[in-house]
Design a protein around this motif. Structure first.
Motif, PDB file in Angstrom:
ATOM      1  N   CYS A  42       0.629   6.967   6.480  1.00 31.54           N
ATOM      2  CA  CYS A  42       2.013   6.640   6.845  1.00 31.54           C
ATOM      3  C   CYS A  42       2.904   7.873   6.880  1.00 31.54           C
ATOM      4  CB  CYS A  42       2.595   5.598   5.887  1.00 31.54           C
ATOM      5  SG  CYS A  42       3.101   6.272   4.293  1.00 31.54           S
ATOM      6  N   GLY A  91       0.810  -1.211   0.000  1.00 31.84           N
ATOM      7  CA  GLY A  91       0.000   0.000   0.000  1.00 31.84           C
ATOM      8  C   GLY A  91       0.846   1.266   0.000  1.00 31.84           C
ATOM      9  N   HIS A  92       2.137   1.133   0.277  1.00 28.52           N
ATOM     10  CA  HIS A  92       2.944   2.320   0.558  1.00 28.52           C
ATOM     11  C   HIS A  92       4.143   2.502  -0.356  1.00 28.52           C
ATOM     12  CE1 HIS A  92       0.351   3.047   3.962  1.00 28.52           C
ATOM     13  NE2 HIS A  92       0.415   1.736   4.176  1.00 28.52           N
ATOM     14  N   CYS A 108       0.955   7.639  -1.868  1.00 23.03           N
ATOM     15  CA  CYS A 108       1.034   6.176  -1.750  1.00 23.03           C
ATOM     16  C   CYS A 108      -0.086   5.490  -2.540  1.00 23.03           C
ATOM     17  CB  CYS A 108       0.913   5.753  -0.284  1.00 23.03           C
ATOM     18  SG  CYS A 108       2.406   5.993   0.669  1.00 23.03           S
ATOM     19  N   CYS A 146      -0.878  10.314   2.882  1.00 24.82           N
ATOM     20  CA  CYS A 146      -1.172   8.958   3.356  1.00 24.82           C
ATOM     21  C   CYS A 146      -1.071   8.910   4.883  1.00 24.82           C
ATOM     22  CB  CYS A 146      -0.173   7.985   2.731  1.00 24.82           C
ATOM     23  SG  CYS A 146      -0.479   6.259   3.150  1.00 24.82           S
TER      24      CYS A 146
HETATM   25 ZN   LIG Z   1       1.637   5.385   2.786  1.00 27.27          ZN
END
Ligand SMILES: [Zn+2]
Length: 316
Positions: free
Chosen positions: A174, A161-162, A179, A172
């Protein structure tokens, strides 16, 4: 021999007795207690007891036990390092369960367990390598390369996902921007659908949700597109183009024999995947190769995780 898989979730603990080929023989299920790690371990052993009883076998028939768990997992130490849902910090779940069950126990991140399940008994069965992604709240996934689950040296690899599909794009969770999951998750599709609905009051999407924007789901734009709504068609095409962008990049890096797509949005089936496959076919670096990655739908649904957890010891 039979294998026991446990799927630890925030709502339920599910257990199943599984054959080597991935066939589920019997199941158990207990609500996940919210009163600490000991209670969770007790619930897990109760789910195991139910699954064994429902299979009509005994613990003596079970070769080993595998756990698929959310959060940050250290499979080598057998520890849940961190799981926000139940406020777990450094919980040695493997040794706690080994004491209760008297069996060898192993643990893996739930996304990796689900990928392994699809490889062993679903879309990737019989292949040498497979990447599986799940389109849900985020985008999760895992990879089996040359018959082994690949996790990176620190077990934090394959966070599919990243990686970035749009430099300086959407923010995102994160902390990075652009992302893959900020464009390809169900959450992203729902958010984008709502944004465009608010500036297009005449769109058919409003009829699909009876005028209530909070009822938008991942499948909503697909339903409106099927009824001929132009905005919904644009939304679906934009979503598919980002999905194809990420999938093509992963295929270019790994060239897996099989690439499978699961999760709620994948419920749209070939309506989702057909146009994605057309883009991947055009853009895949190996497009002139005689041997091409098969892009397909995941087959096992929610059972992938429990089957993969059970069969973990066979793919290490
Ligand atoms: Zn991310």
């Amino acid at each position: 021999m039979k294998y026991l898989g446990i799927d630890l979730g925030g709502i339920n603990v599910a257990a199943a007795v599984v054959e080597e080929d991935g066939t589920i023989l019997g199941r158990g299920r207990v609500a996940t207690p919210r009163s600490g790690a000991e209670a969770v371990a007790a619930a897990m052993s109760e789910a195991v007891r139910q699954a064994v009883e429902n299979t009509g076998c005994t613990m003596a028939d079970i070769a080993s036990v595998g756990i698929g768990a959310p959060g940050v997992i250290d499979p080598r130490e057998g520890v849940v390092e961190y799981w926000s849902n139940l406020d777990f910090h450094h919980v040695p779940l493997v040794s706690m369960l080994e004491q209760r069950l008297g069996k060898s126990v192993c643990i893996e991140n739930d996304a990796n367990a689900a990928a392994l399940g699809e490889y062993a008994a679903g879309a990737g069965k019989g292949s040498t390598s497979m990447i599986a992604i799940t389109l849900g709240t985020g985008v999760g996934g895992g990879a089996v390369l040359d018959g082994k689950l690949y996790t990176g040296f620190n077990y934090a690899g394959l966070e599919v996902g990243h990686f970035v599909v749009e430099y300086n794009g959407r923010l995102c969770t994160c902390g990075r921007r652009g992302c893959f999951e900020t464009y390809a998750s169900a959450t992203a599709l729902i958010k984008r659908t709502k944004e465009l609905m608010l500036i297009n009051r005449e769109s058919l999407i409003w009829q699909v949700v009876d005028g209530e924007i909070d009822r938008v789901e991942g499948r909503t734009p697909f339903e409106a597109a099927a009824r001929g709504d132009l905005l919904a068609k644009e939304l679906v095409e934009e979503y598919q183009s980002y999905l194809a962008c990420g999938i093509t990049s992963l295929i270019n890096i790994f060239q897996p024999e099989v690439f499978c797509v699961g999760g709620g949005v994948a419920g749209a089936g070939e309506t989702l995947l057909g146009p994605v496959r057309a883009i991947v076919d055009r853009e895949d670096y190996a497009r002139d190769s005689a041997r091409r990655t098969i892009l397909t739908l995941a087959q096992l649904g929610n059972d992938a995780g429990i089957i993969g957890a059970a069969l973990l010891p066979l793919f290490r």
